[in-house]
Design a protein around this motif. Structure first.
Motif, short mmCIF file in Angstrom:
data_model
loop_
_atom_site.label_atom_id
_atom_site.label_comp_id
_atom_site.label_asym_id
_atom_site.label_seq_id
_atom_site.Cartn_x
_atom_site.Cartn_y
_atom_site.Cartn_z
N SER A 332 0.84 -1.20 0.00
CA SER A 332 0.00 0.00 0.00
C SER A 332 0.87 1.25 0.00
O SER A 332 2.07 1.19 0.29
CB SER A 332 -0.88 0.02 1.26
OG SER A 332 -0.07 0.20 2.42
N ASP A 333 0.27 2.38 -0.33
CA ASP A 333 0.91 3.65 -0.07
C ASP A 333 1.00 3.82 1.44
O ASP A 333 0.27 3.17 2.21
CB ASP A 333 0.11 4.81 -0.68
CG ASP A 333 0.13 4.78 -2.20
OD1 ASP A 333 1.11 4.27 -2.77
OD2 ASP A 333 -0.84 5.27 -2.81
N ALA A 334 1.88 4.67 1.88
CA ALA A 334 2.03 4.89 3.32
C ALA A 334 0.73 5.44 3.90
O ALA A 334 0.15 6.40 3.37
CB ALA A 334 3.17 5.87 3.59
N TYR A 344 2.54 0.35 6.40
CA TYR A 344 2.32 -0.23 5.07
C TYR A 344 1.77 -1.64 5.25
O TYR A 344 2.18 -2.36 6.16
CB TYR A 344 3.63 -0.32 4.29
CG TYR A 344 4.28 0.98 3.93
CD1 TYR A 344 4.10 1.55 2.67
CD2 TYR A 344 5.10 1.64 4.85
CE1 TYR A 344 4.72 2.74 2.33
CE2 TYR A 344 5.72 2.84 4.52
CZ TYR A 344 5.53 3.39 3.26
OH TYR A 344 6.14 4.57 2.92
#
Length: 404
Positions: A332-334, A344
């Motif tokens: 995932s994006d942060a 994440y």
């Protein structure tokens, strides 16, 4: 002739429709309610357990409790408990440092180190230009044996040591430094800003272009393109891409770099937990025409595996080295939190252009270049000219040009 429906029949149909709608709504609502209640009960059990532990500790603990450390450790423990081996929690400081590493703009003394297995000290593997370390005369293959009086032997891992060498601009770190000739020095280095390139390149064996991709960060794709172009201008007839120990954190950078090498077509895909597949990137028609080899090892992971696999599948590039790590997932994006920390989690499975995954199995090299026990112990002593794995990769690619 059209027939009219009586008012009674119409009313009956309406009642039936309403009853069916009501029944469906009730079923859906009950399922949602049961799911919600179950979730609430699970959360209640979690909170009750933590509360019990907390009451016990605060009533009996002899040592003081650092609340920030406690909260960060609880959050990290949550990520460890969700059956996602790649999920990670970062404290506010660790997340800030990671962002700086990804951008290539750091503040510290200006070295990269590894925990040397033979001595236990921090071995210097990079000294960055225009940094306090370079100005202080630190060299690759030297050692940092202590930081502010604390032996680096006591520090748990490489990340901890590298973090200890960062700090606010203008602050000072005192290190005990052992030169490559084993001369001990004590140095006070004032932290300043410096840049950390991720791509290093040179010609070797005459006309073979060697490109070491240290990691994939925000600037890697541009650095990689410039390196390939520069080597071709210098007369390179073939290329070796060294991806050993590259953990491939930035998938997009890996996709863009691969795009520069491979012909038009699908590079990679992502599959979510419901089985839905989406394309990650399509390559354009531009491609590198030179013979190429990717050098990999057991620490080549993530985006670095994606890069090697794309070149292997789309351009017939030979893989040299040892089986890779097998991290074929999309992170995932942060997710940033209110205190500056972040996390994440895994959100998908990486697939190549043929819909295949290498997750948990890794990429098997076409040419084995396993290091002997003695060679493994001397891993960080090797140079480009005498590294046996680089030599194997260079010989392989130059054989494709008829120059071997």
């Amino acid at each position: 002739m059209s027939k009219k429906i009586s008012l009674g029949v119409a009313f009956t149909i309406a009642l039936v429709a309403m009853a069916v709608t009501f029944s469906l709504t009730m079923v859906i609502s009950m399922n949602m309610f049961n799911s919600t209640v179950s979730s609430v009960k699970d959360k209640e059990r979690q909170y009750n357990k933590l509360s019990e532990i907390d009451r016990f500790v605060r009533a009996n603990e002899y040592f003081d409790i650092n609340e920030d450390t406690l909260n960060d450790t609880i959050a990290a423990g949550y990520m460890l408990g969700i059956s996602d081996k790649y999920a990670r929690y970062y404290s506010a400081r660790a997340f800030s440092e990671m962002q700086a590493v990804q951008s290539g703009n750091l503040t510290g003394i200006g070295v990269a180190v590894v925990n040397d297995p033979s001595s236990g000290y921090a071995r210097i593997i990079r000294v960055y230009d225009n940094s306090p370390a370079s100005e202080g005369g630190l060299q690759v293959r030297g050692f940092i044996t202590a930081i502010n009086g604390v032996s680096t032997r006591t520090m748990t891992d490489t990340a901890t040591i590298n973090s200890a060498l960062l700090g606010e601009e203008g602050t000072t770190t005192t290190i005990t430094y052992l030169t490559p000739d084993r001369e001990e020095q004590t140095l006070d280095l004032v932290h300043s800003n410096y840049n950390t390139p991720t791509v290093f390149y040179q010609l070797t064996a005459g006309t073979c272009g060697y490109i070491d991709i240290d990691s994939f960060g925000t600037g890697t794709a541009n650095e990689f393109r410039d390196a390939v172009d520069a080597l071709q201008e210098q007369g390179a007839t073939c290329l070796v891409f060294d991806l050993r120990d590259n953990t491939g954190e930035n998938l997009n950078a890996a996709l863009v770099a691969a795009d520069y090498c491979v012909p038009s077509g699908l590079i990679a895909q992502q599959e979510d937990k419901d089985g839905n597949v989406t394309d990650l990137r399509m390559s354009d028609e531009d491609a590198v025409a030179l013979p190429m080899v990717c050098l990999v090892n057991g620490s080549t992971a993530g985006g670095a595996e994606l890069f090697a696999n794309a070149l292997h599948k789309m351009s017939g590039v030979t893989l040299v080295g040892t089986t890779t790590a097998g991290k074929g997932v999309v992170m995932s994006d942060a997710q940033s939190f209110s205190d500056g920390s972040a996390a994440y989690i895994t959100v998908g499975l990486l697939l190549d252009n043929e819909g295949q995954t290498w997750n948990d199995t890794g990429l098997t090299p076409d040419v084995d270049a396993t290091l002997s026990t003695d060679e493994q112990s001397a891993y960080y002593d090797f140079t480009i000219e005498n590294d046996p794995q680089i030599s194997r990769a260079v010989n392989t690619v130059m054989g494709m040009t008829g120059q071997q």
